[in-house]
Design an enzyme around this catalytic site. Structure first.
Site, PDB file in Angstrom:
ATOM      1  N   LEU A   1       0.859  -1.179   0.000  1.00 24.90           N
ATOM      2  CA  LEU A   1       0.000   0.000   0.000  1.00 24.90           C
ATOM      3  C   LEU A   1       0.896   1.230   0.000  1.00 24.90           C
ATOM      4  CD1 LEU A   1      -2.834  -0.755   2.614  1.00 24.90           C
ATOM      5  CD2 LEU A   1      -3.139  -0.329   0.169  1.00 24.90           C
ATOM      6  N   ASP A   2       0.532   2.260  -0.771  1.00 25.77           N
ATOM      7  CA  ASP A   2       1.278   3.514  -0.735  1.00 25.77           C
ATOM      8  C   ASP A   2       1.299   4.048   0.696  1.00 25.77           C
ATOM      9  OD1 ASP A   2       1.826   3.509  -3.443  1.00 25.77           O
ATOM     10  OD2 ASP A   2       0.107   4.775  -3.965  1.00 25.77           O
ATOM     11  N   PRO A   3       2.343   4.811   1.070  1.00 23.73           N
ATOM     12  CA  PRO A   3       2.433   5.323   2.449  1.00 23.73           C
ATOM     13  C   PRO A   3       1.189   6.060   2.935  1.00 23.73           C
ATOM     14  CG  PRO A   3       4.522   5.628   1.336  1.00 23.73           C
ATOM     15  CD  PRO A   3       3.566   5.109   0.299  1.00 23.73           C
TER      16      PRO A   3
END
Length: 304
Positions: free
Chosen positions: A46-48
């Site tokens: 997942l993106d930050p």
């Protein structure tokens, strides 16, 4: 003799509701530390700034990660209409704007071309490799690059809500390797108004749902406490999408040694990937052929 790995030989799955501001690898590190686990890995980045389901495998369960990575996943996300950014999300610089705002019906009509087997160009700021270097590293250095389109299966892309003229909330169910940011970017272009991801939440991933999730705060509060093990889901959860083939004690022993083992009658097709179990415990994953499972991954997690 090889060096003994540090930590406990704990195995199983845990689902974390990832908060914004942390990378997926940072969460894996926290989980591994909290359980004092020898080995840990996640089943889909997942993106930050994204939140939601991050499924993390410990110990022998890491052998099942590829089967969760290959499974469908669902994302609920909000697109900011009227703005393109260099990162295709709200963290980047605005590069183009438009005063045009599509109607709800126009948005709904634009969604079907993004369903099924599509080709998608990953964002400039992404982890794909270009000539051996991560795209985001080159993008941060100010380099513009051409990234080849990649295949993606989108099971569905659904209109959820229109909070205001500048935003639309959608749900996407897709296979592995998809970039929601690219969907927002390309949808904005198709609508003639530009767009980027404002917020993103993964609501389920294969067999794992938000209702299974442990808050990161609970993980930190119970770190190194044996009570934390109660939050683990069985290794077998990661095999939910594969046929289960019960086996005999003799078959289990053979598969434990890497040899084909007899399994009981099942609906598995010849050549299909399946897993063998004995008393409900996973023994091996492999290829089913004529009454036997030919193991490719063998689990060593307790006596049968």
């Amino acid at each position: 003799m090889g060096r003994r790995k540090k930590g406990r030989a704990v195995s199983g799955w845990i689902v974390i509701d990832k908060p914004a501001g942390l990378s997926s690898n940072a969460v894996v590190g926290k989980v591994r530390w909290a359980f004092d686990a020898q080995k840990a890995g996640h089943a889909g980045t997942l993106d930050p700034e994204a939140t939601g389901v991050l499924a993390i495998a410990l110990g022998e369960a890491t052998k099942t990660v590829p089967f969760v990575t290959d499974a469908l996943k669902a994302y609920e996300f909000t697109v900011r209409l009227g703005q393109a950014t260099n990162t295709d999300d709200g963290e980047g610089e605005v590069t183009e704007t438009s005063d045009a705002r599509p109607s709800d019906d126009e948005i709904r009509a634009a969604l079907p071309p993004f369903e099924g087997d599509i080709l998608q160009v990953p964002p400039q700021f992404s982890a794909v490799k270009i000539d051996g270097e991560r795209a985001y590293a080159r993008a941060r250095a100010g380099q513009e690059m051409e990234i080849a389109a990649r295949p993606l299966y989108v099971d569905s892309l659904t209109f959820i809500a229109r909070p205001d003229p500048d935003h639309v909330t959608l749900e996407m169910v897709c296979g592995k390797g998809g970039y929601v940011r690219s969907i927002a970017r390309d949808l904005g272009r198709a609508l003639g108004c530009f767009g980027h991801v404002k917020s993103l939440r993964r609501t389920w991933s294969g067999p794992f749902e938000l209702s299974d999730a442990t808050p990161l705060e609970t993980l930190e509060d119970l770190a190194k406490d044996p009570a934390l093990d109660a939050h683990l889901m069985p290794l077998e959860t990661g095999l939910a999408d594969l046929p289960e083939l019960p086996c005999t004690p003799e078959g289990a022993a053979r598969m434990r040694n890497g040899n084909p083992g007899m399994v009981r009658a099942s609906d598995a097709e010849y050549g299909e990937t399946a897993w063998a179990s004995y008393n409900g415990t996973a023994v091996a994953v492999g290829t089913y052929r004529a009454g036997e499972l030919h193991p490719t991954r063998v689990f060593q997690h307790g006596a049968l």
